[in-house]
Motif scaffolding. Structure first.
Motif, PDB file in Angstrom:
ATOM      1  N   MET A 138       0.821  -1.218   0.000  1.00 44.95           N
ATOM      2  CA  MET A 138       0.000   0.000   0.000  1.00 44.95           C
ATOM      3  C   MET A 138       0.856   1.270   0.000  1.00 44.95           C
ATOM      4  O   MET A 138       0.520   2.238  -0.689  1.00 44.95           O
ATOM      5  CB  MET A 138      -0.944  -0.037   1.207  1.00 44.95           C
ATOM      6  N   LYS A 142       0.449   4.070  -2.821  1.00 48.04           N
ATOM      7  CA  LYS A 142       0.041   5.458  -2.533  1.00 48.04           C
ATOM      8  C   LYS A 142       0.929   6.438  -3.293  1.00 48.04           C
ATOM      9  O   LYS A 142       0.482   7.491  -3.735  1.00 48.04           O
ATOM     10  CB  LYS A 142       0.061   5.718  -1.026  1.00 48.04           C
ATOM     11  N   GLY A 342      -4.159   9.793  -1.410  1.00 51.94           N
ATOM     12  CA  GLY A 342      -4.337   8.417  -0.944  1.00 51.94           C
ATOM     13  C   GLY A 342      -5.178   8.353   0.326  1.00 51.94           C
ATOM     14  O   GLY A 342      -6.034   7.482   0.468  1.00 51.94           O
ATOM     15  N   ASP A 343      -4.950   9.303   1.274  1.00 52.11           N
ATOM     16  CA  ASP A 343      -5.698   9.260   2.537  1.00 52.11           C
ATOM     17  C   ASP A 343      -7.164   9.591   2.336  1.00 52.11           C
ATOM     18  O   ASP A 343      -8.040   8.993   2.958  1.00 52.11           O
ATOM     19  CB  ASP A 343      -5.071  10.224   3.557  1.00 52.11           C
ATOM     20  N   ASN A 346      -9.266   6.733   1.022  1.00 52.66           N
ATOM     21  CA  ASN A 346      -9.640   5.787   2.070  1.00 52.66           C
ATOM     22  C   ASN A 346     -10.965   6.121   2.720  1.00 52.66           C
ATOM     23  O   ASN A 346     -11.636   5.257   3.271  1.00 52.66           O
ATOM     24  CB  ASN A 346      -8.559   5.836   3.161  1.00 52.66           C
ATOM     25  N   LYS A 347     -11.301   7.429   2.678  1.00 48.69           N
ATOM     26  CA  LYS A 347     -12.530   7.869   3.363  1.00 48.69           C
ATOM     27  C   LYS A 347     -13.767   7.760   2.484  1.00 48.69           C
ATOM     28  O   LYS A 347     -14.868   8.025   2.936  1.00 48.69           O
ATOM     29  CB  LYS A 347     -12.364   9.334   3.795  1.00 48.69           C
ATOM     30  N   LYS A 349     -16.306   5.977   1.506  1.00 45.78           N
ATOM     31  CA  LYS A 349     -16.988   4.706   1.833  1.00 45.78           C
ATOM     32  C   LYS A 349     -18.036   4.343   0.784  1.00 45.78           C
ATOM     33  O   LYS A 349     -18.142   3.185   0.360  1.00 45.78           O
ATOM     34  CB  LYS A 349     -17.679   4.804   3.206  1.00 45.78           C
ATOM     35  N   ASN A 352     -16.521   3.161  -2.369  1.00 44.11           N
ATOM     36  CA  ASN A 352     -16.045   1.789  -2.238  1.00 44.11           C
ATOM     37  C   ASN A 352     -17.198   0.802  -2.433  1.00 44.11           C
ATOM     38  O   ASN A 352     -17.072  -0.190  -3.165  1.00 44.11           O
ATOM     39  CB  ASN A 352     -15.426   1.618  -0.843  1.00 44.11           C
ATOM     40  N   ASN A 443      -5.673  -3.606  -4.923  1.00 48.22           N
ATOM     41  CA  ASN A 443      -5.619  -2.268  -4.312  1.00 48.22           C
ATOM     42  C   ASN A 443      -5.251  -1.218  -5.354  1.00 48.22           C
ATOM     43  O   ASN A 443      -5.764  -0.098  -5.348  1.00 48.22           O
ATOM     44  CB  ASN A 443      -4.593  -2.237  -3.168  1.00 48.22           C
ATOM     45  N   LEU A 447      -7.685   1.902  -6.151  1.00 51.19           N
ATOM     46  CA  LEU A 447      -7.199   3.284  -6.009  1.00 51.19           C
ATOM     47  C   LEU A 447      -7.408   4.038  -7.321  1.00 51.19           C
ATOM     48  O   LEU A 447      -7.925   5.164  -7.344  1.00 51.19           O
ATOM     49  CB  LEU A 447      -5.703   3.297  -5.672  1.00 51.19           C
ATOM     50  N   LYS A 450     -11.079   4.787  -7.949  1.00 51.54           N
ATOM     51  CA  LYS A 450     -11.605   5.835  -7.066  1.00 51.54           C
ATOM     52  C   LYS A 450     -11.156   7.219  -7.533  1.00 51.54           C
ATOM     53  O   LYS A 450     -11.934   8.179  -7.516  1.00 51.54           O
ATOM     54  CB  LYS A 450     -11.144   5.594  -5.620  1.00 51.54           C
TER      55      LYS A 450
END
Ligand code: HEM
Length: 492
Positions: A138, A142, A342-343, A346-347, A349, A352, A443, A447, A450
């Protein structure tokens, strides 16, 4: 036993256990029947709100399931296959670490991928996976999100240009075929992230590989007679030329990296793989041929799959406007109009959940296959050595017993509590497969998807054009046969 009597003997062994299926036809097995059924099924045009493409894409499975039950046997050329639709048996096959369920060998794709990670088996696979793994950690991925975002930005800028121009010429909504844009963009991403500074050469390799793929399609359902590939036919000669071009170019790129190694091998997939390879002991090192096969694998495995995930996600968001709105709100809330880091990714949701639902309904990989290395027992089936176990992922992904009565509907909420709780079986989602041979690039793909969907949602609203024809087709991966035409509007 001869070429002729062996299939008949195996067929008897399988049928004696009550596992039925279509009769074996000498040499071609069930191929003619599959070919005729799929050819006919291609005429089916679906409603855009109907996600059950099984009658179009896997009509033979549907017919044989209705005639012989969920577990049936058929023949691909002279190789027996058993269809597996029991989630526990699927898990038993895919999670096995002893090597008794290897990938099919020889595999029709081996002409493209050699012994790269996707097709290798046993110790060779373990050695390759160890060398390639670090490139997909990961923290490394990133760092690659910057390259991904750059390629995605350049695509949305192009869209803005096209749409602005068309809007000034007419007041009509602007129609665009988006799947070709995604194919180009994901090729750019994989060329940059796999080959960094050598990306122009990487792209040339990629184009030659596409040609190889086209040639492969031509022969996929034909059963060649032994030795055919050595004949100097026009196609065989062209294929040899392409193979040489791809291998020579990749060798050049890899040699260049070795020559410049004082400055490090590079932070791209190739560089990270070379570094892991040189750090390992002598016995674990990959040869030039193996490094070439692995480089081919990055392209092949990482390009169309991710591109089609983007296409189907756009299709689903185009037909479900409230989810399009919800995702847009989420993206704007988390990162405004900035490129998501990248961070931030992750948020996201809801994003995803939507991508997982797209992977369930329109996962690019429709089938998984493994071959019995020896006579073995799977549940109450005695599987003869050499039999291929066929796992029709697309059928399992819409099984109402697993996913509930709304299995045919687009409902991302089912993934609210994570992948493992979305269905009755924790391993029901097989889009990236499960177990030791699951997708190493999952992953990476998530990524990339997204980032691209975020950038699109920030700038455009979209729906499906009336010119779109809903006709999913499996050409190694699942894609819309006539592309995806969308009406796209710039947001203020
Ligand atoms: C949406 C995108 C993707 C999907 C749906 C997908 C799906 C899969 C599936 C189902 C498998 C298992 C195949 C089998 O068991 O026969 C697999 C394996 C693999 N994938 Fe992906 N993939 C995607 C993206 C990527 C990307 C971006 C890369 C690399 C850049 C990649 C590299 C690989 C490799 C190397 C394997 C073989 C792993 C092994 O056997 O150890 N994939 N993928």
């Amino acid at each position: 036993m001869s070429h002729y009597t062996r299939p008949i003997a195996i067929s008897k062994k399988i049928r004696a256990q009550g596992v039925k299926g279509p009769k074996y036809t000498i040499w071609n097995g069930s191929n003619e029947e599959i070919k005729n059924m799929t050819f006919k099924a291609e005429e089916i045009v679906m409603d855009i709100n109907n996600h059950d493409f099984i009658p179009r894409v896997l009509p033979h499975y549907l017919k044989w399931m209705s005639l012989y039950g969920k577990t049936f046997t058929y023949w691909f050329g002279r190789t027996p296959r058993i269809c597996i639709l029991d989630s526990n048996q699927v898990k038993q096959i895919l999670s096995n670490r002893t090597g008794i369920y290897p990938k099919v060998d020889p595999h029709p794709l081996s002409v493209l991928l050699g012994k790269g990670l996707v097709l290798s088996n046993g110790d060779q696979w373990a050695r390759h996976r160890q060398v390639v793994n670090p490139a997909f950690h990961m923290d490394k991925l990133k760092m690659m999100t910057k390259s991904m975002a750059k390629c995605a930005q350049s695509m949305v800028e192009k869209w803005t240009e096209i749409i602005t121009k068309a809007e000034t010429e007419s007041n009509q909504p602007v129609e665009m075929e988006v799947s070709s844009h995604f194919l180009e963009m994901t090729a750019d991403v994989i060329s940059h992230t796999a080959f960094g500074s050598n990306y122009m050469k990487g792209k040339e390799v990629f184009l030659a590989q596409k040609e190889q793929q086209m040639l492969l399609f031509k022969f996929l359902l034909k059963v060649p007679f032994p030795g055919y590939k050595y004949l100097p036919t026009k196609d065989n000669l062209y294929k040899r030329k392409l193979d040489k071009t791809v291998n020579d170019m990749l060798m050049q790129i890899i040699n260049e990296r070795f020559e410049k190694k004082e400055c490090g091998y590079g932070n791209d997939l190739l560089g990270l793989m070379l570094e892991a390879c040189m750090q390992g002991g002598e016995e674990n090192r990959l040869s030039m041929e193996e490094l070439i096969d692995e480089s081919k694998t990055f392209f092949f495995a990482g390009h169309e799959t991710t591109s089609h995930l983007l296409t189907w996600t756009m299709f689903l968001l185009g037909t479900n406007k409230e989810w399009q709105e919800k995702l847009r709100e989420e993206v704007i809330r988390e990162c405004g109009h900035d490129v998501p880091t990248g961070d931030v990714l992750n948020k996201l949701k809801l994003m995803n959940m939507v991508l997982l639902e797209a992977l369930r309904l329109y996962g690019p990989v429709v089938n998984l296959r493994r071959q019995a290395l020896q006579d073995l027992e799977l549940g109450d089936i005695k599987v003869p050595k050499g039999t291929v176990l066929a796992i029709p992922v697309a059928i399992l992904h819409r099984d109402k017993e697993l996913w509930g009565p709304d299995a045919d509907k687009f409902s991302p909420v089912r993934f609210e509590n994570g992948v493992n709780k979305a269905a009755k079986h924790p391993n029901a989602l097989l889009a990236f497969s499960i177990g030791p041979r699951s997708c190493i690039g999952q992953n990476f793909a998530m990524l990339e998807a997204k980032i691209v969907v975020s950038l699109i949602l920030q700038r455009f609203s979209f729906n499906i054009s009336p010119n779109y024809v809903h006709a999913p087709i499996e050409l190694i991966t699942l894609q819309p046969k006539f592309g995806l035409q969308m009406n796209i509007k710039r947001l203020e």
